[in-house]
Design a protein around this motif. Structure first.
Motif, PDB file in Angstrom:
ATOM      1  N   LEU A   1       0.826  -1.209   0.000  1.00 46.83           N
ATOM      2  CA  LEU A   1       0.000   0.000   0.000  1.00 46.83           C
ATOM      3  C   LEU A   1       0.861   1.261   0.000  1.00 46.83           C
ATOM      4  O   LEU A   1       0.542   2.245  -0.673  1.00 46.83           O
TER       5      LEU A   1
ATOM      6  N   MET B   1      -4.098   3.527   0.392  1.00 50.38           N
ATOM      7  CA  MET B   1      -5.427   3.051   0.734  1.00 50.38           C
ATOM      8  C   MET B   1      -6.505   3.793  -0.053  1.00 50.38           C
ATOM      9  O   MET B   1      -7.459   3.188  -0.540  1.00 50.38           O
TER      10      MET B   1
ATOM     11  N   GLU C   1      -6.362   2.675  -3.726  1.00 51.51           N
ATOM     12  CA  GLU C   1      -6.896   1.317  -3.871  1.00 51.51           C
ATOM     13  C   GLU C   1      -8.414   1.310  -3.767  1.00 51.51           C
ATOM     14  O   GLU C   1      -9.092   0.637  -4.555  1.00 51.51           O
TER      15      GLU C   1
END
Length: 506
Positions: free
Chosen positions: A114, A299, A302
């Motif tokens: 991430l 994050m 994504e």
């Protein structure tokens, strides 16, 4: 679409609220709370009541800011301190109950992936890149191309961790710092075949410590426009970092503050800078560039990508449900997860011989995606508000009878099961009452499987054992297991007893 994400680290917690802007996003708000979980561990590395209190208060603030920005909930990922704590799962459950935010504990490798994604959208990556991410509890290295890492490792070499074990004396002096750096070098030796840099490798660093040392080096050089708040893209030589370490190790925290180090970081900066110098020298790097993009940015990227991908395959009916969900601030990740779990359960039941009408998947999908839409009215009795909004808020693509069935399936996702004493349910035909009960049973279990709103549960198997059903789930927390078992009451009435269990190794 707006999202709120939180990175729960060993040293601090970060909130990022962002809104999609085409293929990118705009930051709407941020907040950083120095919870210092790494300093709130007992001798067994359990999180202490003080650490739990600090985390709960931080997540309450994050949730309040998210709601003010019209985001229904915060997605929080917890790293080293919580994932290593023997009582981490118990603390996560209590914190979730108190704050409304469940801290999902992720692996160091997932953390590195991430962070790499966040950095790749913050600085200019090339064909071969090495990213170092130093947290309070761990050091992650990730190497790969312009978008994704090919190799990642996570090592217990965080700044707070090694400060507490090696540098308690102030000033620490060269001997203690040398011992710390030797530890780092030795820990990296087995991995140098993968992470040693080449002539074309671009080296980047992400973390508060990396930004702090970058700002300090820039200040010593007199570089204009660089502060600890805005240091992204600044490059420095590893030799300059070595000079900084040798100067800082001679100073007390008060002396470091006078030298320009952030007071909130003055105690752990020597450990952090020394770890980074040792790691960069071990991999053969001569220069490094600061990336302000970190795990929380990854994050966000994504989540936005997942939503975009999901929307690209929607039917007209599903697009209408998605638009309605976003309009009323439904948690889209939770809605997607419950919908996927419900559809999976439905298909497994069909393969096991249960019969459903042709319209069942479409009705269940809409009800699952919209089951929490009523929370925009009130948390209390939100299942009834959900039914009302589904009937009257303009869901398209369904005829009046189908809208009523969707409304009732969503209405029964919690609290009471369908009853003959309920006027709306009794008004349905006997066939439709049976259909609502069968789909309600599925939705309740699917919703229970994501009780934490962590979107981690995956169905492995559903089969019969005698007259009962056994549902095996991976990636599930104790709260999710309990949630599904608690909400299996209608399933029991419709299909028979249900046992929900975690897959081995889950």
């Amino acid at each position: 679409m707006r999202v709120a994400v939180a990175d729960i680290g060993t040293n601090s917690c970060h909130l990022l609220i962002a809104e999609a802007r085409g293929s990118s996003y705009q930051v709407l708000d941020t907040l950083k709370e120095r919870t210092r979980l790494g300093a709130c561990l007992d001798e067994q590395r359990n999180i202490t009541p003080e650490g739990e209190r600090r985390l709960t208060e931080a997540l309450k603030q994050f949730q309040e800011l998210a709601h003010a920005a019209q985001v229904s909930e915060v997605r929080a990922y917890a790293t080293s301190a919580m994932r290593e704590a023997p009582n981490g799962k118990e603390v996560a459950a209590r914190v979730s109950e108190a704050s409304g935010v469940y801290p999902v504990m992720i692996s160091g490798e997932r953390e590195a992936q991430l962070t790499y994604l966040g950095a790749a959208h913050s600085v200019e990556f090339g064909a071969d890149n090495l990213l170092l991410d130093l947290g309070g509890g761990s050091l992650e290295l990730a190497r790969g191309g312009p978008e994704q890492p090919d190799h990642v490792i996570s090592l217990p070499l965080g700044s707070v961790r090694l400060h507490l074990t090696h540098l308690q004396k102030e000033p620490p002096g060269p001997r203690a710092v040398k011992a710390l750096q030797q530890l780092v070098t030795k820990a990296l030796e087995p991995h140098l075949g993968t992470f040693r840099v080449g002539s074309a490798t671009r080296v980047f660093g992400s973390s508060g410590t990396f930004e702090a040392v970058g700002a300090a080096i820039a200040q010593r050089r007199g570089v204009l426009g660089v502060t600890e708040i805005s240091v992204g893209g600044f490059s420095f030589e590893v030799s300059a970092l070595g000079d900084l370490v040798r100067d800082l190790q001679k100073l007390t925290p008060a002396g470091r503050i006078r030298a320009g180090i952030d007071p909130r970081r003055a105690d752990i900066i020597v450990a952090g800078a020394a770890i980074l110098e040792a790691a960069l020298r071990a991999v053969g790097a001569e220069r490094a560039t600061v990336s302000e993009g970190a795990m929380r940015e990854g994050m966000v990227i994504e989540e936005l990508a997942a939503q975009t991908h999901w929307e690209s395959g929607l039917s007209a009916r599903q697009r209408s449900a998605a638009a309605l969900a976003e309009r009323f601030m439904v948690s889209l990740p939770h809605a997607r997860q419950v919908t996927a779990l419900a559809q999976d359960l439905l298909s497994r039941l069909q393969r096991r011989g249960e019969s459903f009408p042709e319209e069942a998947p479409s009705l269940l999908s809409a009800a699952a995606f919209l089951h929490e839409i009523g929370q925009s009215v009130s948390q209390s009795s939100h299942h009834k508000h959900s039914a009302y909004l589904i009937r009257h808020a303009g869901l398209r693509g369904f005829d009046p009878r189908q809208l009523e069935l969707i409304a009732q399936i969503a209405r029964y996702h919690r609290k009471s099961a369908p009853k003959s004493s309920h006027i709306e349910f009794q008004a349905l035909s006997s066939i439709d009452r049976e259909g609502v009960a069968k789909l309600t049973a599925i939705l309740r279990v699917a919703d229970g499987l994501d009780r934490t709103h962590s979107s981690q549960s995956q169905i492995v198997d559903l089969h019969r054992e005698g007259g009962s059903w056994v549902l095996t789930v991976a990636g599930v927390t104790a709260l999710d297991l309990a949630g599904a078992q608690d909400k299996s009451d209608v399933w029991r009435q419709v299909y028979g007893e249900l046992k929900v269990e975690a897959a081995q190794g889950s």
